[in-house]
Design a protein around this motif. Structure first.
Motif, PDB file in Angstrom:
ATOM      1  N   GLY A 176      22.383 -10.659   9.997  1.00 35.37           N
ATOM      2  CA  GLY A 176      22.905 -10.479  11.510  1.00 35.37           C
ATOM      3  C   GLY A 176      21.937 -11.312  12.411  1.00 35.37           C
ATOM      4  N   GLY A 177      21.602 -12.432  12.152  1.00 31.72           N
ATOM      5  CA  GLY A 177      20.887 -13.248  13.058  1.00 31.72           C
ATOM      6  C   GLY A 177      19.523 -12.856  13.499  1.00 31.72           C
ATOM      7  N   ALA A 178      19.070 -11.684  12.810  1.00 33.96           N
ATOM      8  CA  ALA A 178      17.730 -11.355  12.902  1.00 33.96           C
ATOM      9  C   ALA A 178      17.007 -11.516  11.498  1.00 33.96           C
ATOM     10  CB  ALA A 178      17.584  -9.818  13.252  1.00 33.96           C
ATOM     11  N   SER A 179      15.758 -11.846  11.617  1.00 33.36           N
ATOM     12  CA  SER A 179      14.958 -11.885  10.328  1.00 33.36           C
ATOM     13  C   SER A 179      14.225 -10.795  10.293  1.00 33.36           C
ATOM     14  CB  SER A 179      14.111 -13.257  10.380  1.00 33.36           C
ATOM     15  OG  SER A 179      14.693 -14.348  10.131  1.00 33.36           O
ATOM     16  N   TYR A 180      14.117 -10.190   9.034  1.00 38.62           N
ATOM     17  CA  TYR A 180      13.517  -9.077   8.650  1.00 38.62           C
ATOM     18  C   TYR A 180      12.434  -9.316   7.485  1.00 38.62           C
ATOM     19  CZ  TYR A 180      16.917  -6.423  11.407  1.00 38.62           C
ATOM     20  OH  TYR A 180      17.758  -5.935  12.376  1.00 38.62           O
ATOM     21  N   GLN A 181      11.299  -8.579   7.534  1.00 37.03           N
ATOM     22  CA  GLN A 181      10.219  -8.707   6.525  1.00 37.03           C
ATOM     23  C   GLN A 181      10.725  -7.619   5.722  1.00 37.03           C
ATOM     24  OE1 GLN A 181       7.994 -11.015   5.986  1.00 37.03           O
ATOM     25  NE2 GLN A 181       8.471 -12.229   7.900  1.00 37.03           N
ATOM     26  N   VAL A 182      10.906  -7.789   4.252  1.00 37.99           N
ATOM     27  CA  VAL A 182      11.711  -6.912   3.524  1.00 37.99           C
ATOM     28  C   VAL A 182      10.622  -6.753   2.514  1.00 37.99           C
ATOM     29  CG1 VAL A 182      13.284  -6.111   2.052  1.00 37.99           C
ATOM     30  CG2 VAL A 182      13.994  -7.302   4.220  1.00 37.99           C
ATOM     31  N   PRO A 183       9.981  -5.619   2.210  1.00 41.60           N
ATOM     32  CA  PRO A 183       9.016  -5.458   0.927  1.00 41.60           C
ATOM     33  C   PRO A 183       9.811  -5.464  -0.220  1.00 41.60           C
ATOM     34  CG  PRO A 183       9.126  -3.179   2.382  1.00 41.60           C
ATOM     35  CD  PRO A 183      10.173  -4.351   2.992  1.00 41.60           C
ATOM     36  N   MET A 184       9.181  -6.217  -1.207  1.00 45.81           N
ATOM     37  CA  MET A 184       9.723  -6.502  -2.543  1.00 45.81           C
ATOM     38  C   MET A 184       8.868  -6.138  -3.525  1.00 45.81           C
ATOM     39  SD  MET A 184      13.064  -7.644  -2.017  1.00 45.81           S
ATOM     40  CE  MET A 184      13.544  -8.665  -3.367  1.00 45.81           C
ATOM     41  N   GLU A 185       9.171  -5.731  -4.697  1.00 48.21           N
ATOM     42  CA  GLU A 185       8.158  -5.624  -5.910  1.00 48.21           C
ATOM     43  C   GLU A 185       8.084  -6.935  -6.450  1.00 48.21           C
ATOM     44  OE1 GLU A 185       7.989  -3.444 -10.187  1.00 48.21           O
ATOM     45  OE2 GLU A 185       9.523  -2.791  -8.797  1.00 48.21           O
ATOM     46  N   VAL A 186       6.540  -7.199  -6.781  1.00 46.20           N
ATOM     47  CA  VAL A 186       6.264  -8.390  -7.283  1.00 46.20           C
ATOM     48  C   VAL A 186       6.321  -8.401  -8.933  1.00 46.20           C
ATOM     49  CG1 VAL A 186       4.606 -10.291  -7.466  1.00 46.20           C
ATOM     50  CG2 VAL A 186       4.992  -8.847  -5.514  1.00 46.20           C
ATOM     51  N   LYS A 187       7.145  -9.273  -9.624  1.00 43.53           N
ATOM     52  CA  LYS A 187       7.229  -9.275 -10.787  1.00 43.53           C
ATOM     53  C   LYS A 187       6.118 -10.099 -11.485  1.00 43.53           C
ATOM     54  CE  LYS A 187      11.515  -7.127 -11.433  1.00 43.53           C
ATOM     55  NZ  LYS A 187      11.110  -5.948 -10.316  1.00 43.53           N
ATOM     56  N   GLY A 188       6.053  -9.847 -13.031  1.00 37.22           N
ATOM     57  CA  GLY A 188       4.857 -10.208 -13.700  1.00 37.22           C
ATOM     58  C   GLY A 188       4.321 -11.637 -13.265  1.00 37.22           C
ATOM     59  N   ASP A 189       5.178 -12.721 -13.541  1.00 34.78           N
ATOM     60  CA  ASP A 189       4.755 -14.104 -13.586  1.00 34.78           C
ATOM     61  C   ASP A 189       4.340 -14.461 -12.152  1.00 34.78           C
ATOM     62  OD1 ASP A 189       4.273 -15.960 -15.528  1.00 34.78           O
ATOM     63  OD2 ASP A 189       5.804 -16.972 -14.601  1.00 34.78           O
ATOM     64  N   ARG A 190       4.927 -14.002 -11.244  1.00 35.14           N
ATOM     65  CA  ARG A 190       4.700 -14.299  -9.871  1.00 35.14           C
ATOM     66  C   ARG A 190       3.251 -13.604  -9.393  1.00 35.14           C
ATOM     67  NH1 ARG A 190       5.255 -16.659  -5.036  1.00 35.14           N
ATOM     68  NH2 ARG A 190       5.273 -15.403  -3.011  1.00 35.14           N
ATOM     69  N   ARG A 191       3.158 -12.431  -9.757  1.00 32.72           N
ATOM     70  CA  ARG A 191       1.858 -11.705  -9.599  1.00 32.72           C
ATOM     71  C   ARG A 191       0.859 -12.468 -10.108  1.00 32.72           C
ATOM     72  NH1 ARG A 191       1.702  -5.319 -11.268  1.00 32.72           N
ATOM     73  NH2 ARG A 191      -0.100  -4.806 -10.521  1.00 32.72           N
ATOM     74  N   ILE A 192       0.614 -12.959 -11.214  1.00 33.47           N
ATOM     75  CA  ILE A 192      -0.306 -13.700 -11.940  1.00 33.47           C
ATOM     76  C   ILE A 192      -0.474 -14.955 -11.019  1.00 33.47           C
ATOM     77  CG2 ILE A 192      -1.008 -14.885 -13.995  1.00 33.47           C
ATOM     78  CD1 ILE A 192       0.246 -12.845 -15.470  1.00 33.47           C
ATOM     79  N   SER A 193       0.616 -15.532 -10.652  1.00 29.38           N
ATOM     80  CA  SER A 193       0.381 -16.891  -9.957  1.00 29.38           C
ATOM     81  C   SER A 193      -0.285 -16.699  -8.861  1.00 29.38           C
ATOM     82  CB  SER A 193       1.724 -17.583  -9.562  1.00 29.38           C
ATOM     83  OG  SER A 193       2.359 -17.693 -10.911  1.00 29.38           O
ATOM     84  N   LEU A 194       0.122 -15.500  -7.779  1.00 26.59           N
ATOM     85  CA  LEU A 194      -0.530 -15.224  -6.441  1.00 26.59           C
ATOM     86  C   LEU A 194      -1.927 -14.998  -6.796  1.00 26.59           C
ATOM     87  CD1 LEU A 194       2.463 -13.072  -4.864  1.00 26.59           C
ATOM     88  CD2 LEU A 194       1.637 -15.459  -4.153  1.00 26.59           C
ATOM     89  N   ALA A 195      -2.172 -14.109  -7.740  1.00 21.67           N
ATOM     90  CA  ALA A 195      -3.747 -13.808  -7.843  1.00 21.67           C
ATOM     91  C   ALA A 195      -4.443 -15.217  -8.140  1.00 21.67           C
ATOM     92  CB  ALA A 195      -3.860 -12.926  -9.201  1.00 21.67           C
TER      93      ALA A 195
END
Length: 157
Positions: A79-98
């Motif tokens: 609705g026109g506002a941006s929210y920072q929503v917490p999301m669980e990090v799945k396996g492959d992305r977790r490794i990539s970020l690390a």
């Protein structure tokens, strides 16, 4: 129009240790397509860890699992506002970020203490495996962000 999922490519295991995760690290360290240079630096870093009397692959895998965040925030427009929503990090992305955090923060280490990139990378991996260092601070910052925005978790999609 978008169509289906793109299948994940299987990486070749690295030549020295036969480890696919290590190949991902080498690819992240690589600059300007110079893979042999990146391999040399990563292997030198692992040799430095071995000289300290520890198993380099165990230290590397422990560092990756320790640094990988469990939760992160993603922007979601409602609705026109941006929210920072917490999301669980799945396996492959977790490794990539690390891997990304370890490599970039190793590059940022001061030149006074460490002379080569291999020394910086070895120090960052050792610190991460022990649960300290810049990469761990980065992970904690991301977790704190997610914790602070837990009120918006009902906006998950």
């Amino acid at each position: 129009m978008r169509s289906g999922n793109v299948p994940k490519r299987m990486l070749e295991p690295d030549p020295l240790y036969g480890n696919r995760l290590l190949t991902r690290l080498i690819n992240r360290v690589m600059r300007n397509g110079k893979k042999t240079v990146a391999q040399k630096q990563v292997y030198q870093a692992l040799d430095l860890i071995k000289e300290k009397g520890e198993d380099p692959i165990k230290v590397f895998e422990l560092a990756i699992s320790t640094v990988g965040p469990k939760v992160e925030v993603k922007s979601r427009r409602v609705g026109g506002a941006s929210y920072q929503v917490p999301m669980e990090v799945k396996g492959d992305r977790r490794i990539s970020l690390a891997i990304r955090w370890i490599v970039t923060l190793a590059r940022k280490r001061s030149n006074r203490e460490y002379h080569t990139y291999a020394e910086k990378l070895a120090a960052e991996l050792m610190d991460a495996a022990k649960g300290q260092g810049e990469a761990i601070k980065k992970r904690d910052t991301v977790l704190r962000m997610a914790d602070a925005n837990r009120a918006f978790s009902h906006f998950r999609w």
